[in-house]
Design a protein around this motif. Structure first.
Motif, PDB file in Angstrom:
ATOM      1  N   TRP A 178       8.931 -15.111  -0.946  1.00 24.20           N
ATOM      2  CA  TRP A 178       8.613 -16.542  -1.009  1.00 24.20           C
ATOM      3  C   TRP A 178       9.843 -17.358  -1.397  1.00 24.20           C
ATOM      4  N   ILE A 179      10.622 -16.817  -2.345  1.00 25.82           N
ATOM      5  CA  ILE A 179      11.842 -17.523  -2.775  1.00 25.82           C
ATOM      6  C   ILE A 179      12.819 -17.657  -1.610  1.00 25.82           C
ATOM      7  N   MET A 180      13.002 -16.561  -0.870  1.00 33.76           N
ATOM      8  CA  MET A 180      13.947 -16.616   0.242  1.00 33.76           C
ATOM      9  C   MET A 180      13.424 -17.505   1.366  1.00 33.76           C
ATOM     10  N   ASP A 181      12.124 -17.482   1.581  1.00 33.50           N
ATOM     11  CA  ASP A 181      11.530 -18.349   2.604  1.00 33.50           C
ATOM     12  C   ASP A 181      11.747 -19.818   2.240  1.00 33.50           C
ATOM     13  N   ALA A 182      11.608 -20.138   0.942  1.00 37.52           N
ATOM     14  CA  ALA A 182      11.843 -21.515   0.476  1.00 37.52           C
ATOM     15  C   ALA A 182      13.305 -21.909   0.687  1.00 37.52           C
ATOM     16  N   LEU A 183      14.217 -20.981   0.448  1.00 31.77           N
ATOM     17  CA  LEU A 183      15.647 -21.256   0.662  1.00 31.77           C
ATOM     18  C   LEU A 183      15.938 -21.472   2.147  1.00 31.77           C
ATOM     19  N   PHE A 184      15.296 -20.669   3.006  1.00 33.74           N
ATOM     20  CA  PHE A 184      15.500 -20.813   4.449  1.00 33.74           C
ATOM     21  C   PHE A 184      15.017 -22.184   4.920  1.00 33.74           C
ATOM     22  N   LYS A 185      13.862 -22.611   4.409  1.00 33.10           N
ATOM     23  CA  LYS A 185      13.339 -23.937   4.765  1.00 33.10           C
ATOM     24  C   LYS A 185      14.247 -25.044   4.224  1.00 33.10           C
ATOM     25  N   LYS A 235       0.827  -1.202   0.000  1.00 32.54           N
ATOM     26  CA  LYS A 235       0.000   0.000   0.000  1.00 32.54           C
ATOM     27  C   LYS A 235       0.859   1.249   0.000  1.00 32.54           C
ATOM     28  N   SER A 236       1.926   1.264   0.765  1.00 34.59           N
ATOM     29  CA  SER A 236       2.753   2.453   0.884  1.00 34.59           C
ATOM     30  C   SER A 236       3.765   2.570  -0.235  1.00 34.59           C
ATOM     31  N   GLY A 237       4.146   1.464  -0.853  1.00 34.69           N
ATOM     32  CA  GLY A 237       5.191   1.502  -1.872  1.00 34.69           C
ATOM     33  C   GLY A 237       4.690   1.363  -3.280  1.00 34.69           C
ATOM     34  N   GLY A 238       3.355   1.334  -3.501  1.00 30.29           N
ATOM     35  CA  GLY A 238       2.828   1.242  -4.852  1.00 30.29           C
ATOM     36  C   GLY A 238       2.485  -0.186  -5.217  1.00 30.29           C
ATOM     37  N   MET A 239       1.870  -0.311  -6.399  1.00 29.57           N
ATOM     38  CA  MET A 239       1.360  -1.606  -6.832  1.00 29.57           C
ATOM     39  C   MET A 239       2.409  -2.457  -7.543  1.00 29.57           C
ATOM     40  N   ILE A 240       3.616  -1.928  -7.720  1.00 26.36           N
ATOM     41  CA  ILE A 240       4.642  -2.677  -8.452  1.00 26.36           C
ATOM     42  C   ILE A 240       5.573  -3.409  -7.503  1.00 26.36           C
ATOM     43  N   LEU A 241       6.187  -2.658  -6.574  1.00 25.92           N
ATOM     44  CA  LEU A 241       7.213  -3.250  -5.715  1.00 25.92           C
ATOM     45  C   LEU A 241       6.630  -4.256  -4.730  1.00 25.92           C
ATOM     46  N   GLY A 242       5.414  -3.997  -4.231  1.00 21.56           N
ATOM     47  CA  GLY A 242       4.819  -4.901  -3.243  1.00 21.56           C
ATOM     48  C   GLY A 242       4.721  -6.342  -3.725  1.00 21.56           C
ATOM     49  N   PRO A 243       4.060  -6.594  -4.858  1.00 21.31           N
ATOM     50  CA  PRO A 243       3.947  -7.980  -5.351  1.00 21.31           C
ATOM     51  C   PRO A 243       5.297  -8.605  -5.687  1.00 21.31           C
ATOM     52  N   ILE A 244       6.210  -7.814  -6.258  1.00 18.31           N
ATOM     53  CA  ILE A 244       7.540  -8.348  -6.591  1.00 18.31           C
ATOM     54  C   ILE A 244       8.272  -8.736  -5.311  1.00 18.31           C
ATOM     55  N   SER A 245       8.206  -7.859  -4.297  1.00 15.95           N
ATOM     56  CA  SER A 245       8.849  -8.151  -3.011  1.00 15.95           C
ATOM     57  C   SER A 245       8.257  -9.409  -2.391  1.00 15.95           C
ATOM     58  N   MET A 246       6.950  -9.581  -2.535  1.00 20.36           N
ATOM     59  CA  MET A 246       6.279 -10.748  -1.971  1.00 20.36           C
ATOM     60  C   MET A 246       6.791 -12.036  -2.636  1.00 20.36           C
ATOM     61  N   LEU A 258      14.285  -6.186  -4.240  1.00 21.41           N
ATOM     62  CA  LEU A 258      15.331  -6.961  -3.565  1.00 21.41           C
ATOM     63  C   LEU A 258      15.796  -6.268  -2.287  1.00 21.41           C
ATOM     64  N   TYR A 259      16.018  -4.950  -2.388  1.00 16.81           N
ATOM     65  CA  TYR A 259      16.490  -4.213  -1.217  1.00 16.81           C
ATOM     66  C   TYR A 259      15.445  -4.218  -0.105  1.00 16.81           C
ATOM     67  N   ARG A 260      14.184  -4.159  -0.483  1.00 16.51           N
ATOM     68  CA  ARG A 260      13.132  -4.232   0.531  1.00 16.51           C
ATOM     69  C   ARG A 260      13.202  -5.540   1.303  1.00 16.51           C
ATOM     70  N   VAL A 261      13.361  -6.627   0.568  1.00 19.19           N
ATOM     71  CA  VAL A 261      13.388  -7.945   1.204  1.00 19.19           C
ATOM     72  C   VAL A 261      14.611  -8.084   2.105  1.00 19.19           C
ATOM     73  N   ILE A 262      15.780  -7.710   1.577  1.00 21.84           N
ATOM     74  CA  ILE A 262      17.022  -7.863   2.344  1.00 21.84           C
ATOM     75  C   ILE A 262      17.038  -6.928   3.552  1.00 21.84           C
ATOM     76  N   TYR A 263      16.510  -5.717   3.363  1.00 21.24           N
ATOM     77  CA  TYR A 263      16.549  -4.727   4.441  1.00 21.24           C
ATOM     78  C   TYR A 263      15.653  -5.124   5.615  1.00 21.24           C
ATOM     79  N   ASN A 264      14.575  -5.816   5.317  1.00 20.65           N
ATOM     80  CA  ASN A 264      13.615  -6.144   6.370  1.00 20.65           C
ATOM     81  C   ASN A 264      13.144  -7.585   6.205  1.00 20.65           C
ATOM     82  N   ILE A 265      14.049  -8.520   6.443  1.00 24.98           N
ATOM     83  CA  ILE A 265      13.808  -9.937   6.167  1.00 24.98           C
ATOM     84  C   ILE A 265      12.576 -10.513   6.881  1.00 24.98           C
ATOM     85  N   PRO A 266      12.352 -10.260   8.167  1.00 26.32           N
ATOM     86  CA  PRO A 266      11.177 -10.868   8.813  1.00 26.32           C
ATOM     87  C   PRO A 266       9.851 -10.449   8.187  1.00 26.32           C
ATOM     88  N   ALA A 267       9.817  -9.299   7.502  1.00 26.36           N
ATOM     89  CA  ALA A 267       8.573  -8.837   6.883  1.00 26.36           C
ATOM     90  C   ALA A 267       8.165  -9.723   5.715  1.00 26.36           C
TER      91      ALA A 267
END
Length: 433
Positions: free
Chosen positions: A23-30, A8-19, A127-136
Motif C-alpha cells: 500500500w505504501i509503495m502504491d501510494a508513492l507510485f500514485k 496463505k503460502s508464506g504464513g500469517m506474518i509476512l503476508g499482512p506486512i507485505s500488504m 520488503l523483498y517480497r514486495v520488491i521482487y514481485n511489484i505487480p502483486a
C-alpha cells in the motif's frame, strides 16, 4: 490479488506486512504519477527512504544497545577469560551469575539487543517480497499487466478465467527462455482458475524483457495492439537509467550498464558496515577467533551482495543500493548522536525502566540486582576460601619438602654421592628410633 495467495503460502506474518508495504509503495507510485513520472525505480528509492524513516527508532535502540555493549565488553570478556577451559556445571553456573550481574549493573539484559532484530526481520523479508514481485502488491502497476491478460485470454474479468487459460502463455515463456523465478515459486498452474490464475499470469508477464514483449505481440496477433500499448508503458516504468528492472544484471560475460548495480551494492554495504562497527563492541584481541570472524564477515557480506545482485532482478539491486546509501547517511547521523549520549545517563534510564517493570510486578526496585550481587558475593567468598585452602596445603607441602631436604642433605653437598649415602644412613637412623 497475489498478496492474498502469498499470505496463505508464506504464513500469517509476512503476508499482512507485505500488504501494508505494498500500500505504501502504491501510494508513492500514485504520488509520482501526479507529476507525470511513472517509474518503478524511483518508487523503489522513495519506498526505501520511507521504510528507513519508519524503522529509524528501532535502529537507534539497537545501536544504543551496541554502544552499551562496547562499554560492558571488557567486564564480560574478563569473566569469560576467568572461566576459560572450565566446563564443569559449577563453573558454568558461576560464570552465568557473574555475567548476569554485569548486565544488571548496566540496567539491561542478555537479550536486550535482540528484540529490535526480531522485529526488523519480518519487515525485511516482507520488503523483498514486495520488491521482487511489484505487480502483486502495487495495484497501480498491476493494472497495466491485467489489461494484457484480458487481451490474450479474451476474458474481461479475472474471476471468469477458466482453468488452462494460461497454457499458451506458459508455452510462450518456455519457448522464449523466460525466467519464472518468483517469490514464492510460480509452481504448477494445473487446477488454477479465476483470480488466482490471473495473478500467476501477471507474474509471468512481469518477467518479460523488451524483446520478449515484442515476441509476445507476434504470438498473440489478436491482442497485438493492446500488448504494444501496455508494453511501452511497462518498459518505461521498468527502465531506470537504461536498465530493465525485471531482468538480471548478469546476461553473460559482456559488461553492460546493469553491472553498476551489484558493484555499487557491494561498495555501499561495505562502507555502511564500516560506519556501523564504529559504535559496536570490538574484541580486545585482534587475533582472537571472534575478531577474525568479524573481519571475514565484513568482507564476505559485501561480496555476497555483489553475487546476489548479479543473479536477482535489477529491482532488488536498486533496493539494495538505495538501502545501503540511506543507511550510510543514517549511520552518520546515528554516530553523531551516540557520540553525545552520556553512558551514565543511559544506564540510569535503563535502571529506571527496569524498576518500573518491577513495580508492575509488585516487586521492590532493584531486587534483581541486589539478589544477583549477593549471589555473586557468596560465590566469590566460596572461591576465596577454596583458594586459601589450596594455598595453605601447597605451602605446608613445600615446608615439609624443605625440612626433609635439609635433614637428609645436612653436612653434605646436595646431590653428591656423600649426600646420598648420608640420606640412606639418616633414613635408617630416623626409622630405627
Amino acid at each position: 490479488m497475489e498478496y492474498l495467495v502469498l499470505t496463505k503460502s508464506g504464513g500469517m506474518i509476512l503476508g499482512p506486512i507485505s500488504m501494508i508495504l505494498g500500500w505504501i509503495m502504491d501510494a508513492l507510485f500514485k504520488f509520482t504519477s501526479m507529476f507525470g513520472v511513472l517509474n518503478i525505480g524511483l518508487c523503489i528509492i522513495l519506498f526505501t527512504l520511507v521504510v528507513k524513516v519508519l524503522m529509524f527508532p528501532l535502529t537507534i535502540k539497537q545501536q544504543k544497545s551496541s554502544k552499551l555493549m562496547a562499554v560492558m565488553q571488557p567486564e564480560i570478556a574478563a569473566i569469560q577469560n576467568k572461566y576459560k577451559g572450565k566446563t564443569d556445571n559449577d563453573s558454568m553456573m558461576r560464570m552465568n551469575v557473574e555475567t548476569k550481574a554485569v548486565y544488571e549493573k548496566y540496567g539491561t539484559s542478555m537479550t536486550g539487543g535482540c528484540l529490535q532484530l526480531v522485529i526488523q526481520m519480518p519487515i525485511l523479508f516482507a520488503l523483498y517480497r514486495v520488491i521482487y514481485n511489484i505487480p502483486a502488491y502495487v495495484y497501480s502497476v498491476k493494472e497495466y499487466f491485467m489489461q494484457v491478460v484480458h487481451a490474450i485470454s479474451g476474458v474481461a474479468d479475472f474471476s471468469a478465467l477458466p482453468e488452462g487459460a494460461a497454457a499458451q502463455l506458459m508455452q510462450f515463456a518456455t519457448d522464449h527462455n523466460v525466467s519464472l523465478n518468483t517469490m514464492p515459486a510460480l509452481g504448477d498452474l494445473t487446477g488454477l482458475s479465476g483470480e488466482a490464475l490471473g495473478n500467476k499470469m501477471v507474474d509471468i508477464l512481469y518477467k518479460l524483457n523488451p524483446a520478449q514483449w515484442t515476441e509476445l505481440g507476434n504470438a498473440f496477433p489478436n491482442a497485438a495492439s493492446v500488448i504494444s500499448e501496455n508494453a511501452a508503458a511497462i518498459e518505461s516504468m521498468n527502465s531506470f537509467l537504461g536498465i530493465n528492472l525485471a531482468t538480471n544484471p548478469w546476461q553473460g560475460f559482456m559488461p553492460n550498464m546493469a553491472w553498476l548495480i551489484p558493484i555499487l551494492a557491494g561498495l555501499t554495504q561495505w562502507f555502511s558496515a564500516k560506519l556501523m562497527m564504529a559504535n559496536q563492541s570490538q574484541p580486545q584481541d585482534e587475533n582472537s577467533t571472534s575478531a577474525q570472524m568479524m573481519k571475514q564477515m565484513n568482507v564476505m557480506m559485501p561480496l555476497m551482495s555483489v553475487f546476489f545482485c548479479f543473479t536477482f532482478p535489477a529491482a532488488i539491486g536498486i533496493y539494495w543500493v538505495a538501502s545501503s546509501a540511506f543507511q550510510i547517511i543514517q549511520q552518520v547521523i546515528v554516530n553523531a548522536y551516540l557520540d553525545k549520549v552520556d553512558i551514565d545517563e543511559m544506564i540510569a534510564k535503563n535502571l529506571e525502566k527496569a524498576n518500573k517493570k518491577r513495580a508492575k510486578q509488585g516487586l521492590p526496585p532493584q531486587k534483581i540486582n541486589k539478589t544477583a550481587s549477593e549471589s555473586l558475593k557468596q560465590i566469590q567468598a566460596v572461591q576465596e576460601r577454596e583458594e586459601a585452602t589450596r594455598n595453605e596445603k601447597l605451602e605446608k607441602t613445600r615446608e615439609q619438602m624443605k625440612e626433609s631436604n635439609e635433614y637428609y642433605n645436612k653436612d653434605a653437598k646436595p646431590g653428591s654421592l656423600a649426600a646420598k649415602a648420608n640420606m640412606v644412613a639418616k633414613y635408617n637412623e630416623k626409622h630405627n628410633k
